[in-house]
Design an enzyme around this catalytic site. Sequence first.
Site, PDB file in Angstrom:
ATOM      1  N   ASP A 179       0.898  -1.157   0.000  1.00 27.97           N
ATOM      2  CA  ASP A 179       0.000   0.000   0.000  1.00 27.97           C
ATOM      3  C   ASP A 179       0.933   1.201   0.000  1.00 27.97           C
ATOM      4  O   ASP A 179       1.549   1.511   1.024  1.00 27.97           O
ATOM      5  CB  ASP A 179      -0.890   0.010   1.252  1.00 27.97           C
ATOM      6  CG  ASP A 179      -1.875   1.171   1.223  1.00 27.97           C
ATOM      7  OD1 ASP A 179      -1.526   2.233   0.666  1.00 27.97           O
ATOM      8  OD2 ASP A 179      -2.993   1.029   1.737  1.00 27.97           O
ATOM      9  N   HIS A 180       1.046   1.859  -1.161  1.00 26.24           N
ATOM     10  CA  HIS A 180       2.114   2.857  -1.271  1.00 26.24           C
ATOM     11  C   HIS A 180       1.925   4.040  -0.328  1.00 26.24           C
ATOM     12  O   HIS A 180       2.867   4.755  -0.038  1.00 26.24           O
ATOM     13  CB  HIS A 180       2.317   3.311  -2.724  1.00 26.24           C
ATOM     14  CG  HIS A 180       1.209   4.145  -3.257  1.00 26.24           C
ATOM     15  ND1 HIS A 180       0.098   3.611  -3.835  1.00 26.24           N
ATOM     16  CD2 HIS A 180       1.036   5.485  -3.292  1.00 26.24           C
ATOM     17  CE1 HIS A 180      -0.707   4.581  -4.212  1.00 26.24           C
ATOM     18  NE2 HIS A 180      -0.168   5.730  -3.889  1.00 26.24           N
ATOM     19  N   HIS A 242      -6.121   2.464   1.481  1.00 25.42           N
ATOM     20  CA  HIS A 242      -5.318   3.632   1.853  1.00 25.42           C
ATOM     21  C   HIS A 242      -5.866   4.376   3.076  1.00 25.42           C
ATOM     22  O   HIS A 242      -5.137   4.637   4.030  1.00 25.42           O
ATOM     23  CB  HIS A 242      -5.231   4.617   0.689  1.00 25.42           C
ATOM     24  CG  HIS A 242      -4.730   4.002  -0.585  1.00 25.42           C
ATOM     25  ND1 HIS A 242      -3.644   3.158  -0.620  1.00 25.42           N
ATOM     26  CD2 HIS A 242      -5.150   4.115  -1.856  1.00 25.42           C
ATOM     27  CE1 HIS A 242      -3.433   2.779  -1.868  1.00 25.42           C
ATOM     28  NE2 HIS A 242      -4.336   3.338  -2.638  1.00 25.42           N
TER      29      HIS A 242
END
Length: 486
Positions: A179-180, A242
């Site tokens: 999950d950037h 996110h």
Amino acid sequence: MVSRVIPVDPFDLVIFGGTGDLARRKILPALYRRFCAGQIEADVQITGAARREMDADGYRAFVAEAIASAEMAEGRRPDTASQAEFLKMLDYVTIDALGEAGWDRLSAGTRNERIRAYYFSVAPRFFGPLAERLHLYGLADASARIVVEKPFGRDLASARDLNRVLAGYFNECQIYRIDHYLGKETVQNLMAIRFGNMLFEPLWNSQYVDHIQITVAEEHGVGGRGDYYDRAGAMRDMMQNHLMQLLCLIAMEPPAKFDPDAVRDEKLKVIRALDPLGAGDVVRGQYRAAEGRPGYHEEVENPDSTTESFVALKARISNWRWAGTPFYLRTGKRLRERASEIAVVFKDAPHSIFGDDAGRHRNILTIKLQPNEGIELGVTIKEPGPGGMRLIDVPLDMTFAEALGPQDADFPDAYERLIMDVIRGNQTLFMRGDEVEAAWAWTDAAIRGWEERGEPPLTYETGSSGPQEALTLMLRDGRRWREIKA
Ligand code: NAD
């Protein structure tokens, strides 16, 4: 101050989907930058593996273009000598994730004694077959790890299935669900600020915090991703991963140590303490056409679509720390600006000694994630000048650029950090299987709720803050969303 770069151990990396958009825009430029920074040494091998017929030279030309456009987007030019060195590390294999083509060649080029990472930068339907083939071709040994892109399932059942399939070939400690958002410098700084200082943690609870807002606003619409997006929507595409991950980091208890499982155990407890969302806790929206820009229906080419491009919700965490402090989360497309932030809004001082004229002032800690990362603390001071005691709020800027110098304030991209973490074997910033499942269980219930009620999304203006009802969600609690501002 110049940060120390510690080279990672030698490794080999295979990027499945190495010719795709994500590889071109993010993964390959991130590897190039870590190489330039001295973190990756020259005997590393990076192999693009995708369906397109191409040889290694063709792939090098593809990657050179990818690096040039990513560097240009940052206002830089690639360094010719470093780029030439980097390109030498590249190879390419034409491969079929669903068939046998290319696998013998990939297997023959494998250095088994090496740390090996396999990046699944392909559509989710390939995740299972890739894991299976890595196993069949003897590549899923203890030195191997896999990086799995989002989306990780589209609901609890599919996420469970995927976890089960991956667990058939890899141990949990070999699976990196990316999950950037968690790779952003400021997100980690949030943990440093919370757990490295005495200042904030005593106030970090419902006694002192009035509420918390998390906003991830995008200016653009669904664009070319219409087909995927219309089957997902804002809740599945953004909220379940996110925004919920950010919520966990803000709300979790201090872990005993900064260790992957200790951190992820605490995040999981937050998700499990979330109350189910009621009908009045969620607002969904869809953007309308405006100023010559197509509306949601036209963009996804589905006039009957009831998928949301915006969702706002009020979450409650039933535990000792947070009972009574709501968390308001919103995300959407075609909003006023591209801006993401977390705002911790503290309660009013219990008594104003300065009288009503001084106005109502609140401390707000803002963690800005996009477009510019930084942390700001709003403090109330006296308005300068010889007049009476009038109060104003000023930001105590914690972007650190001055203290650290421009070199260290130029943060690495999230993908740079996360890929290096994969090689270092550090899973702290990656989602564990049970965390992903718990997050789906919570969002699934809300999705089921609006499906059963047959509620269509409300419409909103392009360039607005979402549907009016999203504003009402907070107004009825006597609170307001912060302005969406870059
Ligand atoms: P893309 O469509 O641009 O690229 C897909 C890649 O998969 C290509 O390299 C293609 O050759 C390869 N491929 C297709 N079929 C194959 C097969 N049978 N065997 C082997 N390779 C095959 O996709 P993308 O945008 O790069 O996205 C990749 C993954 O990353 C997806 O899961 C996506 O959801 C996720 N993701 C993408 C972005 C983004 O910004 N693009 C952001 C977050 C997550």
